[in-house]
Write a protein that holds these residues in place. Structure first.
Motif, mmCIF file in Angstrom:
data_model
loop_
_atom_site.group_PDB
_atom_site.id
_atom_site.type_symbol
_atom_site.label_atom_id
_atom_site.label_comp_id
_atom_site.label_asym_id
_atom_site.label_seq_id
_atom_site.Cartn_x
_atom_site.Cartn_y
_atom_site.Cartn_z
ATOM 1 N N ALA A 61 14.572 42.607 15.183
ATOM 2 C CA ALA A 61 14.267 41.518 14.264
ATOM 3 C C ALA A 61 15.523 41.032 13.555
ATOM 4 N N LEU A 62 15.423 39.828 12.964
ATOM 5 C CA LEU A 62 16.522 39.236 12.205
ATOM 6 C C LEU A 62 16.115 39.106 10.742
ATOM 7 N N ASP A 63 17.014 39.528 9.849
ATOM 8 C CA ASP A 63 16.789 39.399 8.413
ATOM 9 C C ASP A 63 16.609 37.917 8.090
ATOM 10 N N ILE A 64 15.554 37.558 7.353
ATOM 11 C CA ILE A 64 15.284 36.143 7.109
ATOM 12 C C ILE A 64 16.253 35.515 6.112
ATOM 13 N N PHE A 65 16.997 36.326 5.365
ATOM 14 C CA PHE A 65 17.943 35.778 4.403
ATOM 15 C C PHE A 65 19.385 35.806 4.908
ATOM 16 N N THR A 66 19.752 36.807 5.690
ATOM 17 C CA THR A 66 21.143 36.930 6.133
ATOM 18 C C THR A 66 21.329 36.679 7.617
ATOM 19 N N GLY A 67 20.262 36.761 8.412
ATOM 20 C CA GLY A 67 20.376 36.600 9.859
ATOM 21 C C GLY A 67 20.842 37.863 10.560
ATOM 22 N N LYS A 68 21.007 38.958 9.820
ATOM 23 C CA LYS A 68 21.486 40.216 10.389
ATOM 24 C C LYS A 68 20.406 40.851 11.272
ATOM 25 N N LYS A 69 20.831 41.387 12.416
ATOM 26 C CA LYS A 69 19.913 42.009 13.375
ATOM 27 C C LYS A 69 19.591 43.439 12.934
ATOM 28 N N LEU A 70 18.282 43.772 12.912
ATOM 29 C CA LEU A 70 17.826 45.113 12.559
ATOM 30 C C LEU A 70 16.853 45.592 13.626
ATOM 31 N N VAL A 95 23.920 18.186 -6.324
ATOM 32 C CA VAL A 95 24.693 19.332 -5.860
ATOM 33 C C VAL A 95 25.916 19.429 -6.766
ATOM 34 N N HIS A 96 26.075 20.555 -7.475
ATOM 35 C CA HIS A 96 27.234 20.728 -8.356
ATOM 36 C C HIS A 96 27.463 22.193 -8.660
ATOM 37 N N ASP A 97 28.716 22.557 -8.864
ATOM 38 C CA ASP A 97 29.130 23.901 -9.291
ATOM 39 C C ASP A 97 28.532 25.023 -8.449
ATOM 40 N N GLY A 98 28.370 24.788 -7.149
ATOM 41 C CA GLY A 98 27.847 25.829 -6.272
ATOM 42 C C GLY A 98 26.337 25.978 -6.294
ATOM 43 N N TYR A 99 25.645 25.140 -7.055
ATOM 44 C CA TYR A 99 24.187 25.177 -7.132
ATOM 45 C C TYR A 99 23.605 23.851 -6.671
ATOM 46 N N VAL A 100 22.343 23.883 -6.321
ATOM 47 C CA VAL A 100 21.654 22.687 -5.862
ATOM 48 C C VAL A 100 20.418 22.471 -6.738
ATOM 49 N N ASN A 101 20.179 21.222 -7.143
ATOM 50 C CA ASN A 101 18.973 20.864 -7.891
ATOM 51 C C ASN A 101 17.963 20.304 -6.905
ATOM 52 N N LEU A 102 16.728 20.788 -6.997
ATOM 53 C CA LEU A 102 15.686 20.408 -6.055
ATOM 54 C C LEU A 102 14.479 19.868 -6.792
ATOM 55 N N LEU A 103 13.712 19.016 -6.104
ATOM 56 C CA LEU A 103 12.506 18.438 -6.672
ATOM 57 C C LEU A 103 11.399 18.548 -5.632
ATOM 58 N N THR A 117 26.299 29.627 1.934
ATOM 59 C CA THR A 117 27.677 29.693 2.403
ATOM 60 C C THR A 117 27.722 29.345 3.889
ATOM 61 N N GLY A 118 28.892 28.975 4.354
ATOM 62 C CA GLY A 118 29.062 28.685 5.779
ATOM 63 C C GLY A 118 28.681 27.262 6.140
ATOM 64 N N ASP A 119 28.336 27.082 7.417
ATOM 65 C CA ASP A 119 28.055 25.752 7.957
ATOM 66 C C ASP A 119 26.871 25.077 7.290
ATOM 67 N N VAL A 120 25.837 25.836 6.976
ATOM 68 C CA VAL A 120 24.635 25.253 6.372
ATOM 69 C C VAL A 120 24.984 24.586 5.043
ATOM 70 N N GLY A 121 25.708 25.287 4.187
ATOM 71 C CA GLY A 121 26.084 24.736 2.885
ATOM 72 C C GLY A 121 27.030 23.557 3.002
ATOM 73 N N CYS A 146 15.851 31.561 -0.052
ATOM 74 C CA CYS A 146 16.857 31.124 0.909
ATOM 75 C C CYS A 146 16.647 29.649 1.210
ATOM 76 N N LEU A 147 17.721 28.886 1.252
ATOM 77 C CA LEU A 147 17.674 27.474 1.622
ATOM 78 C C LEU A 147 17.951 27.330 3.105
ATOM 79 N N THR A 148 17.149 26.561 3.804
ATOM 80 C CA THR A 148 17.428 26.222 5.202
ATOM 81 C C THR A 148 17.052 24.768 5.404
ATOM 82 N N CYS A 149 17.430 24.251 6.539
ATOM 83 C CA CYS A 149 17.014 22.888 6.850
ATOM 84 C C CYS A 149 15.623 22.936 7.450
ATOM 85 N N PRO A 150 14.825 21.879 7.271
ATOM 86 C CA PRO A 150 13.510 21.861 7.883
ATOM 87 C C PRO A 150 13.623 21.721 9.397
#
Length: 160
Positions: A61-70, A95-103, A117-121, A146-150
């Motif tokens: 399985a893959l960790d749903i937050f980090t993608g790490k294989k377990l 989007v500011h100071d490393g945080y995202v505002n959502l509605l 972090t990484g490509d997604v961000g 965790c934030l992901t794209c739809p």
């Protein structure tokens, strides 16, 4: 004694963030908990009963937050914990100071999530700064977010 008041504190309904399910009933795409982490099953195989007992389920399985294989090896008759995983779509308002505002659809604002972090961000910030109406999916389980794209978006997310 008459002036003492008894304070009674109330706590929520006590709903658990996990529920038990037999390892033999799990299938690819289900969520379970391995080593204390909520994961999504990408491969599951079962072995037959042998000379020394139970049939075993080998879960990858893959960790749903980090993608790490377990991986986990568990008798199919034993219970495993399965997390309650929720997904909700939000529109990015800032989007500011490393945080995202959502509605969300109900007009409720959420502003405590860090930009991934990484490509997604990086893709999220680029598209927001370009003026794109950006919709993201927030996945929550066991107190983590965790934030992901739809699905169907042009930038990658975690494998959930």
């Amino acid at each position: 004694m008459a002036d003492e008041t008894e304070v009674v504190e109330q706590i929520g309904a006590g709903a658990s963030s996990t529920f038990p399910q037999q390892a033999g009933a799990l299938k690819k795409g289900d969520h379970c908990v391995i080593k204390g982490r909520p994961v999504k099953i990408v491969e599951i195989t079962t072995s037959k009963t042998g000379k020394h007992g139970h049939a075993k389920a080998h879960i990858v399985a893959l960790d749903i937050f980090t993608g790490k294989k377990l991986e986990e090896l568990c008798p199919t008759t034993h219970n495993m914990l399965c997390p309650n995983v929720t997904r909700k779509e939000y529109q990015v308002t800032d989007v500011h100071d490393g945080y995202v505002n959502l509605l969300d659809d109900d007009g409720v604002e959420k502003n405590d999530l860090k930009i991934p972090t990484g490509d997604v961000g990086e893709q999220m910030v680029k598209q927001f700064e370009a003026g794109t109406d950006l919709v993201v999916t927030v996945i929550s389980s066991s107190g983590g977010f965790c934030l992901t794209c739809p699905s169907g978006c042009s930038w990658p997310g975690l494998p959930v």
